[in-house]
Design a protein around this motif. Structure first.
Motif, mmCIF file in Angstrom:
data_model
loop_
_atom_site.group_PDB
_atom_site.id
_atom_site.type_symbol
_atom_site.label_atom_id
_atom_site.label_comp_id
_atom_site.label_asym_id
_atom_site.label_seq_id
_atom_site.Cartn_x
_atom_site.Cartn_y
_atom_site.Cartn_z
ATOM 1 N N GLU A 91 0.824 -1.217 0.000
ATOM 2 C CA GLU A 91 0.000 0.000 0.000
ATOM 3 C C GLU A 91 0.856 1.265 0.000
ATOM 4 O O GLU A 91 0.320 2.365 -0.028
ATOM 5 C CB GLU A 91 -0.908 0.011 1.230
ATOM 6 C CG GLU A 91 -1.935 -1.100 1.226
ATOM 7 C CD GLU A 91 -2.661 -1.226 2.562
ATOM 8 O OE1 GLU A 91 -2.159 -0.711 3.588
ATOM 9 O OE2 GLU A 91 -3.730 -1.838 2.579
ATOM 10 N N GLY A 92 2.176 1.106 0.086
ATOM 11 C CA GLY A 92 3.071 2.259 0.085
ATOM 12 C C GLY A 92 3.239 2.936 1.434
ATOM 13 O O GLY A 92 3.795 4.034 1.507
ATOM 14 N N LEU A 93 2.792 2.279 2.509
ATOM 15 C CA LEU A 93 2.869 2.886 3.840
ATOM 16 C C LEU A 93 4.206 2.643 4.538
ATOM 17 O O LEU A 93 4.613 3.442 5.384
ATOM 18 C CB LEU A 93 1.728 2.373 4.724
ATOM 19 C CG LEU A 93 0.316 2.649 4.218
ATOM 20 C CD1 LEU A 93 -0.715 1.975 5.107
ATOM 21 C CD2 LEU A 93 0.071 4.149 4.120
ATOM 22 N N THR A 111 7.093 5.138 5.246
ATOM 23 C CA THR A 111 7.353 5.980 4.082
ATOM 24 C C THR A 111 6.730 7.351 4.358
ATOM 25 O O THR A 111 6.023 7.536 5.365
ATOM 26 C CB THR A 111 6.699 5.382 2.819
ATOM 27 O OG1 THR A 111 5.283 5.331 3.042
ATOM 28 C CG2 THR A 111 7.247 4.003 2.497
ATOM 29 N N GLU A 112 6.948 8.276 3.462
ATOM 30 C CA GLU A 112 6.310 9.590 3.597
ATOM 31 C C GLU A 112 4.794 9.417 3.603
ATOM 32 O O GLU A 112 4.084 10.037 4.404
ATOM 33 C CB GLU A 112 6.749 10.516 2.455
ATOM 34 C CG GLU A 112 6.262 11.941 2.604
ATOM 35 C CD GLU A 112 6.846 12.654 3.819
ATOM 36 O OE1 GLU A 112 6.107 13.443 4.444
ATOM 37 O OE2 GLU A 112 8.021 12.416 4.151
ATOM 38 N N GLN A 113 4.288 8.576 2.719
ATOM 39 C CA GLN A 113 2.852 8.294 2.671
ATOM 40 C C GLN A 113 2.384 7.683 3.999
ATOM 41 O O GLN A 113 1.302 8.016 4.493
ATOM 42 C CB GLN A 113 2.545 7.354 1.511
ATOM 43 C CG GLN A 113 1.083 7.032 1.343
ATOM 44 C CD GLN A 113 0.833 6.088 0.169
ATOM 45 O OE1 GLN A 113 1.676 5.899 -0.700
ATOM 46 N NE2 GLN A 113 -0.336 5.476 0.160
ATOM 47 N N ASP A 116 2.204 10.414 6.586
ATOM 48 C CA ASP A 116 0.996 11.210 6.337
ATOM 49 C C ASP A 116 -0.251 10.490 6.850
ATOM 50 O O ASP A 116 -1.138 11.105 7.454
ATOM 51 C CB ASP A 116 0.832 11.512 4.848
ATOM 52 C CG ASP A 116 1.875 12.479 4.312
ATOM 53 O OD1 ASP A 116 2.564 13.148 5.126
ATOM 54 O OD2 ASP A 116 2.018 12.567 3.074
ATOM 55 N N LYS A 117 -0.323 9.182 6.620
ATOM 56 C CA LYS A 117 -1.474 8.385 7.060
ATOM 57 C C LYS A 117 -1.557 8.383 8.595
ATOM 58 O O LYS A 117 -2.647 8.532 9.165
ATOM 59 C CB LYS A 117 -1.374 6.958 6.528
ATOM 60 C CG LYS A 117 -2.531 6.072 6.890
ATOM 61 C CD LYS A 117 -3.836 6.494 6.257
ATOM 62 C CE LYS A 117 -3.898 6.007 4.836
ATOM 63 N NZ LYS A 117 -5.228 6.206 4.243
#
Length: 159
Positions: A91-93, A111-113, A116-117
């Protein structure tokens, strides 16, 4: 039987004088179920669940962790955490890389994502925690935390 032992009988499910409303683990179970239900309702619109939230928060608080370290902090099984981590990676998390010290160990980082989440979830869940602590003093919160830690330590010694 000492008078102290007699006083503690109402807390022991094996005792004839057991009182469920006085049993701490009854309230821990109810609190956990209610917390889980409310968190799931809040997390669902953000495409999160409690398991991924727990992993993300552990990474936010502790920084990069091995999958084994996440397992120990979350008190979960290695296959379960491994599955969650790789789902989060897809999911890119999170990012998963081999350890520089031991290539057999996978190191997980947000990750940056993912960061953010985590911030989105923190904002959306803020009301739950302010409501949970409503009417409580800092001393009461600290005392309840200390008591829960003591229960945890006591149970951790059981073999």
């Amino acid at each position: 039987m000492t008078s102290r032992d007699k006083k503690l009988e109402k807390y022991l499910p094996s005792s004839a004088s057991f009182q469920i409303d006085e049993f701490p683990f009854y309230w821990v179970a109810k609190l956990n179920a209610l917390y889980s239900r409310e968190m799931e309702k809040t997390l669902k619109p953000l495409n999160m669940d409690i398991s991924r939230w727990r992993v993300a928060m552990l990474l936010r608080v502790h920084g990069d962790l091995s999958i084994k370290d996440i397992t120990e902090h979350a008190l979960a099984k290695l296959p379960t955490i491994t599955k969650i981590v790789y789902k989060m990676r897809d999911e890119g998390l999170v990012d998963v890389q081999p350890s520089e010290l031991d290539g057999r160990v996978s190191i997980v980082s947000l990750t940056e994502q993912g960061r953010d989440k985590v911030e989105q979830v923190r904002q959306q869940t803020h009301h739950l925690f302010t409501e949970a602590f409503s009417g409580m003093t800092e001393t009461q919160i600290n005392r309840s935390t200390a008591l829960l830690k003591k229960y945890f330590e006591n149970l951790s010694e059981v073999e």
